[in-house]
Design an enzyme around this catalytic site. Structure first.
Site, PDB file in Angstrom:
ATOM      1  N   GLY A  12       2.227   5.532  24.679  1.00 21.45           N
ATOM      2  CA  GLY A  12       2.161   5.976  23.285  1.00 21.45           C
ATOM      3  C   GLY A  12       3.564   5.872  22.717  1.00 21.45           C
ATOM      4  O   GLY A  12       4.458   6.625  23.125  1.00 21.45           O
ATOM      5  N   GLY A  14       4.409   6.255  19.563  1.00 29.69           N
ATOM      6  CA  GLY A  14       4.435   6.863  18.231  1.00 29.69           C
ATOM      7  C   GLY A  14       5.602   7.839  18.112  1.00 29.69           C
ATOM      8  O   GLY A  14       6.644   7.673  18.759  1.00 29.69           O
ATOM      9  N   PHE A  15       5.395   8.871  17.302  1.00 27.62           N
ATOM     10  CA  PHE A  15       6.505   9.792  17.024  1.00 27.62           C
ATOM     11  C   PHE A  15       7.013  10.499  18.286  1.00 27.62           C
ATOM     12  O   PHE A  15       8.208  10.494  18.570  1.00 27.62           O
ATOM     13  CB  PHE A  15       6.089  10.831  15.971  1.00 27.62           C
ATOM     14  CG  PHE A  15       6.053  10.258  14.590  1.00 27.62           C
ATOM     15  CD1 PHE A  15       7.217   9.935  13.917  1.00 27.62           C
ATOM     16  CD2 PHE A  15       4.844  10.029  13.948  1.00 27.62           C
ATOM     17  CE1 PHE A  15       7.202   9.397  12.645  1.00 27.62           C
ATOM     18  CE2 PHE A  15       4.808   9.492  12.668  1.00 27.62           C
ATOM     19  CZ  PHE A  15       5.986   9.173  12.016  1.00 27.62           C
ATOM     20  N   ARG A  87      -3.221  15.848  14.900  1.00 26.10           N
ATOM     21  CA  ARG A  87      -4.076  16.494  13.896  1.00 26.10           C
ATOM     22  C   ARG A  87      -3.449  16.419  12.504  1.00 26.10           C
ATOM     23  O   ARG A  87      -2.236  16.208  12.357  1.00 26.10           O
ATOM     24  CB  ARG A  87      -4.353  17.936  14.279  1.00 26.10           C
ATOM     25  CG  ARG A  87      -3.150  18.844  14.326  1.00 26.10           C
ATOM     26  CD  ARG A  87      -3.584  20.278  14.571  1.00 26.10           C
ATOM     27  NE  ARG A  87      -2.481  21.077  15.104  1.00 26.10           N
ATOM     28  CZ  ARG A  87      -2.394  22.388  14.971  1.00 26.10           C
ATOM     29  NH1 ARG A  87      -3.326  23.060  14.323  1.00 26.10           N
ATOM     30  NH2 ARG A  87      -1.376  23.053  15.490  1.00 26.10           N
ATOM     31  N   ARG A  93      -6.242  21.645  17.021  1.00 23.04           N
ATOM     32  CA  ARG A  93      -6.006  20.647  18.089  1.00 23.04           C
ATOM     33  C   ARG A  93      -7.328  20.278  18.766  1.00 23.04           C
ATOM     34  O   ARG A  93      -7.522  19.139  19.170  1.00 23.04           O
ATOM     35  CB  ARG A  93      -5.032  21.205  19.129  1.00 23.04           C
ATOM     36  CG  ARG A  93      -3.642  21.517  18.589  1.00 23.04           C
ATOM     37  CD  ARG A  93      -2.798  22.121  19.695  1.00 23.04           C
ATOM     38  NE  ARG A  93      -1.471  22.522  19.265  1.00 23.04           N
ATOM     39  CZ  ARG A  93      -1.145  23.745  18.837  1.00 23.04           C
ATOM     40  NH1 ARG A  93      -2.071  24.694  18.758  1.00 23.04           N
ATOM     41  NH2 ARG A  93       0.104  24.015  18.491  1.00 23.04           N
ATOM     42  N   ASN A 125      -3.118  16.047  22.740  1.00 20.23           N
ATOM     43  CA  ASN A 125      -3.881  17.280  22.466  1.00 20.23           C
ATOM     44  C   ASN A 125      -5.387  17.058  22.434  1.00 20.23           C
ATOM     45  O   ASN A 125      -5.819  15.936  22.145  1.00 20.23           O
ATOM     46  CB  ASN A 125      -3.431  17.851  21.116  1.00 20.23           C
ATOM     47  CG  ASN A 125      -2.280  18.813  21.263  1.00 20.23           C
ATOM     48  OD1 ASN A 125      -2.223  19.589  22.208  1.00 20.23           O
ATOM     49  ND2 ASN A 125      -1.357  18.753  20.313  1.00 20.23           N
ATOM     50  N   HIS A 180      -2.512  26.093  24.929  1.00 21.92           N
ATOM     51  CA  HIS A 180      -1.735  25.628  23.775  1.00 21.92           C
ATOM     52  C   HIS A 180      -2.612  25.716  22.524  1.00 21.92           C
ATOM     53  O   HIS A 180      -2.987  24.714  21.927  1.00 21.92           O
ATOM     54  CB  HIS A 180      -1.289  24.191  24.038  1.00 21.92           C
ATOM     55  CG  HIS A 180      -0.312  23.654  23.029  1.00 21.92           C
ATOM     56  ND1 HIS A 180       0.812  24.336  22.627  1.00 21.92           N
ATOM     57  CD2 HIS A 180      -0.294  22.484  22.346  1.00 21.92           C
ATOM     58  CE1 HIS A 180       1.476  23.605  21.749  1.00 21.92           C
ATOM     59  NE2 HIS A 180       0.814  22.481  21.550  1.00 21.92           N
TER      60      HIS A 180
END
Ligand code: NAD
Ligand code: LMR
Length: 314
Positions: A12, A14-15, A87, A93, A125, A180
């Site tokens: 992944g 991404g961010f 999300r 989540r 998540n 979480h």
């Protein structure tokens, strides 16, 4: 010196994945492979090259490569899974469970083939249930399948305590137990500032507000960002866990571990304090809880059990 040229794959790009890769490289914890889906191979390569070109300025020698091929991940010592969707405001989540379970399972099929000896840390998540899904698919020993939530949640909790008292974050000790989600359990009784119990420094009303803000900490960032979720503090949390594992530091950190009777729960991945070292989760600490703390942990465990049941059925 790069840490014995360990190999770390971040799935992944991404961010959270990209931020984690950059922090891992800056700390020279190993050589980093940043992996995303084939349609996003070029952005993964571009991010990796951009990070690498920062290395002469920042002074690190970790190699960073972008890819969509698991062959490039082969033999990794550590795999961090951030693949999945984040999300949006108004979502929980748990709303991500079906989509992300399918993604995590497909990622783990590849990890099982190409990185059979890796320790695997999950971020996607809902992370307690995703760690369960990964454990099922990987078939790795339980000590090598670990979820990240408690380091992040505890960091938020300690940030808010330091802000309240206007003191250094370095002097705040505290941690969060449980899942979480919005019913996670910040452990006030085990929290201190410079060795002084936090309950003698902050009023109950203010502590209750800090607990509530910690529980909703992820949502606070989601609402502020408008699109996507937190990534700087989550990446920092992943890197602290990675360092503990790759350097066999035996840090005592709250992480998501498979519970088999501890705290009274069976076959459940939930956040608890552990010793994190070269073998992954080397020991689980089982704390004595007051009836109120145990009731709060039971509520959190119930929520995790419900979302994990969705994974078990799918
Ligand atoms: N556990 C935590 O504390 C915590 C903290 C922050 C974020 N998260 C979760 O982490 C996940 C990622 O967050 P983000 O902000 O990086 O999202 P993001 O959308 O920026 O990045 C996710 C990346 O995963 C990639 N991806 C999707 N399917 C893939 C697959 N099969 N193989 C490889 N890559 C794949 C996407 O292409 C994307 O680049 C989300 O589920 C988010 O909720 C968890
Ligand atoms: O809140 C989210 O959706 C992302 C992450 O779990 C967080 O706590 O920041």
């Amino acid at each position: 010196m790069v840490n014995n040229r360990k190999k770390i794959t971040v799935v992944g790009a991404g961010f959270t994945g990209a931020t984690t890769a950059f922090m891992l490289a800056q700390k020279e914890l190993g050589d980093v492979v940043l992996l995303d889906i084939p349609q996003l191979e070029n952005p993964a390569k571009g991010k990796a090259l951009d990070m690498l070109e920062a290395s002469p300025v920042l002074g690190f020698d970790s190699r960073i490569t972008g890819t969509s091929s698991y062959e490039d991940a082969a033999g990794s010592d550590l795999v961090v899974i951030t693949a999945g969707v984040a999300r949006k405001p108004g979502m929980s989540r748990d709303d991500l469970v079906t989509t992300n379970a399918a993604i995590v399972r497909s990622v783990c099929e590849n990890i099982k083939t190409y990185c059979p000896d890796a320790t695997v840390v999950l971020l996607s998540n809902p992370v307690d249930a995703m760690t369960y899904a990964a454990y099922q698919t990987l078939g790795f020993p339980k000590n090598r399948v670990i979820g990240q939530s408690g380091v992040l949640d505890s960091a938020r909790y300690c940030t808010f305590i330091a802000q309240e008292l206007k003191v250094s974050v370095e002097d705040v000790q505290g941690f969060v137990l449980g899942g979480h989600g919005d019913d996670m359990v910040p452990m006030v009784r085990y929290s201190s500032v410079g060795g002084i119990p936090v309950e003698s420094l902050i009023s109950k009303d203010r502590l209750d507000a800090i607990i509530e803000r910690t529980r909703k900490g992820g949502g606070e960032i989601v609402d502020l960002l408008g699109s996507g979720s937190a990534y700087y503090a989550p990446a920092a949390a992943l890197v602290q866990m990675a360092e503990a594992i790759l350097k066999d530091k035996k840090r005592v950190l709250p992480v998501i571990a498979l519970l088999e009777g501890q705290y009274g729960y069976e076959d459940l991945f939930l956040g608890v304090p552990v010793v994190l070292g070269g073998a992954g989760i080397e020991q689980i600490f089982e704390l004595e809880l007051t009836p109120e703390e145990k009731a709060a942990l039971d509520r959190s465990a119930d929520s995790v059990r419900q979302v994990t049941a969705v994974v078990q059925r799918s």
